[in-house]
Design a protein around this motif. Sequence first.
Motif, PDB file in Angstrom:
ATOM      1  N   PRO A  11      40.964  37.986  81.659  1.00 56.58           N
ATOM      2  CA  PRO A  11      40.069  39.057  81.204  1.00 56.58           C
ATOM      3  C   PRO A  11      40.808  40.351  80.869  1.00 56.58           C
ATOM      4  CG  PRO A  11      39.246  38.071  83.238  1.00 56.58           C
ATOM      5  CD  PRO A  11      40.597  37.478  82.972  1.00 56.58           C
ATOM      6  N   ALA A  12      41.910  40.639  81.545  1.00 56.40           N
ATOM      7  CA  ALA A  12      42.662  41.861  81.274  1.00 56.40           C
ATOM      8  C   ALA A  12      43.294  41.817  79.878  1.00 56.40           C
ATOM      9  CB  ALA A  12      43.733  42.082  82.336  1.00 56.40           C
ATOM     10  N   THR A  13      43.778  40.659  79.473  1.00 60.45           N
ATOM     11  CA  THR A  13      44.357  40.525  78.138  1.00 60.45           C
ATOM     12  C   THR A  13      43.268  40.639  77.083  1.00 60.45           C
ATOM     13  OG1 THR A  13      46.088  39.103  79.036  1.00 60.45           O
ATOM     14  CG2 THR A  13      45.801  39.076  76.653  1.00 60.45           C
ATOM     15  N   GLU A  14      42.143  40.021  77.335  1.00 57.11           N
ATOM     16  CA  GLU A  14      41.011  40.130  76.408  1.00 57.11           C
ATOM     17  C   GLU A  14      40.577  41.593  76.274  1.00 57.11           C
ATOM     18  OE1 GLU A  14      36.797  37.904  75.450  1.00 57.11           O
ATOM     19  OE2 GLU A  14      37.659  37.698  77.457  1.00 57.11           O
ATOM     20  N   ALA A  15      40.556  42.311  77.384  1.00 60.13           N
ATOM     21  CA  ALA A  15      40.181  43.728  77.372  1.00 60.13           C
ATOM     22  C   ALA A  15      41.193  44.560  76.584  1.00 60.13           C
ATOM     23  CB  ALA A  15      40.052  44.257  78.796  1.00 60.13           C
ATOM     24  N   THR A  51      49.806  37.068  78.694  1.00 59.34           N
ATOM     25  CA  THR A  51      49.664  38.021  79.788  1.00 59.34           C
ATOM     26  C   THR A  51      49.802  39.428  79.230  1.00 59.34           C
ATOM     27  OG1 THR A  51      50.448  38.529  82.023  1.00 59.34           O
ATOM     28  CG2 THR A  51      52.134  37.965  80.396  1.00 59.34           C
ATOM     29  N   LEU A  52      49.790  40.408  80.097  1.00 57.05           N
ATOM     30  CA  LEU A  52      50.069  41.778  79.689  1.00 57.05           C
ATOM     31  C   LEU A  52      51.427  42.204  80.214  1.00 57.05           C
ATOM     32  CD1 LEU A  52      46.707  43.666  80.351  1.00 57.05           C
ATOM     33  CD2 LEU A  52      47.581  42.820  78.174  1.00 57.05           C
ATOM     34  N   LYS A  53      52.213  42.823  79.365  1.00 55.02           N
ATOM     35  CA  LYS A  53      53.474  43.461  79.758  1.00 55.02           C
ATOM     36  C   LYS A  53      53.438  44.846  79.144  1.00 55.02           C
ATOM     37  CE  LYS A  53      56.530  39.565  80.494  1.00 55.02           C
ATOM     38  NZ  LYS A  53      56.944  39.840  81.856  1.00 55.02           N
ATOM     39  N   GLY A  55      51.169  46.831  79.346  1.00 58.30           N
ATOM     40  CA  GLY A  55      49.821  47.027  78.832  1.00 58.30           C
ATOM     41  C   GLY A  55      49.555  46.371  77.491  1.00 58.30           C
ATOM     42  N   GLN A  56      50.510  45.596  76.986  1.00 57.78           N
ATOM     43  CA  GLN A  56      50.367  44.963  75.681  1.00 57.78           C
ATOM     44  C   GLN A  56      50.247  43.444  75.822  1.00 57.78           C
ATOM     45  OE1 GLN A  56      54.051  46.550  74.090  1.00 57.78           O
ATOM     46  NE2 GLN A  56      52.877  47.838  72.666  1.00 57.78           N
ATOM     47  N   PRO A  57      49.429  42.811  74.976  1.00 61.05           N
ATOM     48  CA  PRO A  57      49.379  41.350  74.973  1.00 61.05           C
ATOM     49  C   PRO A  57      50.779  40.787  74.732  1.00 61.05           C
ATOM     50  CG  PRO A  57      47.605  42.266  73.645  1.00 61.05           C
ATOM     51  CD  PRO A  57      48.524  43.404  73.992  1.00 61.05           C
ATOM     52  N   SER A  58      51.167  39.840  75.580  1.00 64.54           N
ATOM     53  CA  SER A  58      52.525  39.294  75.548  1.00 64.54           C
ATOM     54  C   SER A  58      52.487  37.783  75.673  1.00 64.54           C
ATOM     55  CB  SER A  58      53.352  39.882  76.692  1.00 64.54           C
ATOM     56  OG  SER A  58      53.379  41.283  76.594  1.00 64.54           O
ATOM     57  N   TYR A  59      53.479  37.132  75.080  1.00 61.94           N
ATOM     58  CA  TYR A  59      53.518  35.675  75.001  1.00 61.94           C
ATOM     59  C   TYR A  59      54.884  35.186  75.442  1.00 61.94           C
ATOM     60  CZ  TYR A  59      49.346  36.923  72.744  1.00 61.94           C
ATOM     61  OH  TYR A  59      48.112  37.491  72.531  1.00 61.94           O
ATOM     62  N   LEU A  60      54.883  34.267  76.417  1.00 63.78           N
ATOM     63  CA  LEU A  60      56.109  33.748  77.012  1.00 63.78           C
ATOM     64  C   LEU A  60      56.073  32.228  77.004  1.00 63.78           C
ATOM     65  CD1 LEU A  60      54.825  36.214  78.919  1.00 63.78           C
ATOM     66  CD2 LEU A  60      56.999  35.959  80.000  1.00 63.78           C
ATOM     67  N   ILE A  70      57.259  37.835  73.195  1.00 63.19           N
ATOM     68  CA  ILE A  70      56.688  38.521  72.039  1.00 63.19           C
ATOM     69  C   ILE A  70      55.577  39.409  72.576  1.00 63.19           C
ATOM     70  CG2 ILE A  70      55.409  38.270  69.880  1.00 63.19           C
ATOM     71  CD1 ILE A  70      56.482  35.357  69.767  1.00 63.19           C
ATOM     72  N   ARG A  71      55.545  40.669  72.141  1.00 64.37           N
ATOM     73  CA  ARG A  71      54.449  41.574  72.513  1.00 64.37           C
ATOM     74  C   ARG A  71      53.780  42.073  71.241  1.00 64.37           C
ATOM     75  NH1 ARG A  71      56.081  46.298  74.422  1.00 64.37           N
ATOM     76  NH2 ARG A  71      58.256  45.981  73.892  1.00 64.37           N
ATOM     77  N   LEU A  72      52.493  42.389  71.357  1.00 63.94           N
ATOM     78  CA  LEU A  72      51.721  42.885  70.224  1.00 63.94           C
ATOM     79  C   LEU A  72      51.193  44.272  70.517  1.00 63.94           C
ATOM     80  CD1 LEU A  72      49.594  39.701  69.409  1.00 63.94           C
ATOM     81  CD2 LEU A  72      51.811  40.380  68.444  1.00 63.94           C
ATOM     82  N   GLY A  73      51.182  45.118  69.509  1.00 67.25           N
ATOM     83  CA  GLY A  73      50.652  46.455  69.675  1.00 67.25           C
ATOM     84  C   GLY A  73      50.220  47.060  68.355  1.00 67.25           C
ATOM     85  N   ALA A  74      49.650  48.253  68.446  1.00 65.88           N
ATOM     86  CA  ALA A  74      49.210  49.002  67.268  1.00 65.88           C
ATOM     87  C   ALA A  74      49.581  50.470  67.474  1.00 65.88           C
ATOM     88  CB  ALA A  74      47.719  48.819  67.048  1.00 65.88           C
ATOM     89  N   PRO A  75      50.867  50.788  67.398  1.00 66.22           N
ATOM     90  CA  PRO A  75      51.302  52.145  67.710  1.00 66.22           C
ATOM     91  C   PRO A  75      50.944  53.195  66.657  1.00 66.22           C
ATOM     92  CG  PRO A  75      53.168  50.818  67.042  1.00 66.22           C
ATOM     93  CD  PRO A  75      51.986  49.902  67.114  1.00 66.22           C
ATOM     94  N   ASN A  76      50.646  52.743  65.426  1.00 67.99           N
ATOM     95  CA  ASN A  76      50.326  53.681  64.355  1.00 67.99           C
ATOM     96  C   ASN A  76      49.024  53.271  63.675  1.00 67.99           C
ATOM     97  OD1 ASN A  76      52.871  55.113  64.596  1.00 67.99           O
ATOM     98  ND2 ASN A  76      53.798  53.302  63.673  1.00 67.99           N
TER      99      ASN A  76
END
Length: 137
Positions: A11-15, A51-53, A55-60, A70-76
């Motif tokens: 749920p934390a990753t979905e959030a 998972t979250l790393k 605070g970002q969705p991460s894939y291991l 791999i982490r995903l974000g939207a910094p801009n």
Amino acid sequence: MEKAEPAFRDPATEAAFADFDEDARTALLRVRAMIFDVARSTQGVGRLEETLKWGQPSYLTPETKSGSTIRLGAPNPGSIAIFAHCQTSIISDFAAHFSGAFSVEGNRAVHVKVTDLEAAEGPIRHLIASALTYHKR
């Protein structure tokens, strides 16, 4: 929130995805689907852990240890970022292969405009496969 494939287990990753603005969330959910698809279709990757790393969705790749996180974000606004561990050559290799086609942040991230995501799918899949098999090279 848009339907995500596969279903979220945490749920934390979905959030975390729900916290992105609508355009970024839509784009990042598409990249998330690519990550799972590339993992399924790439020999030796095995099961992914989402998972979250930082605070970002991460894939291991916990079972095979074939890849780097791999982490995903939207910094801009208007763009998303795909992050790799900065002490790997994942981003620099990608930048060399697709010279000048993407905005690259050192060895840390590739930035993609939300409006360019569809056209960038092939290179992004290449980036994902490189990250998920980094330790198999």
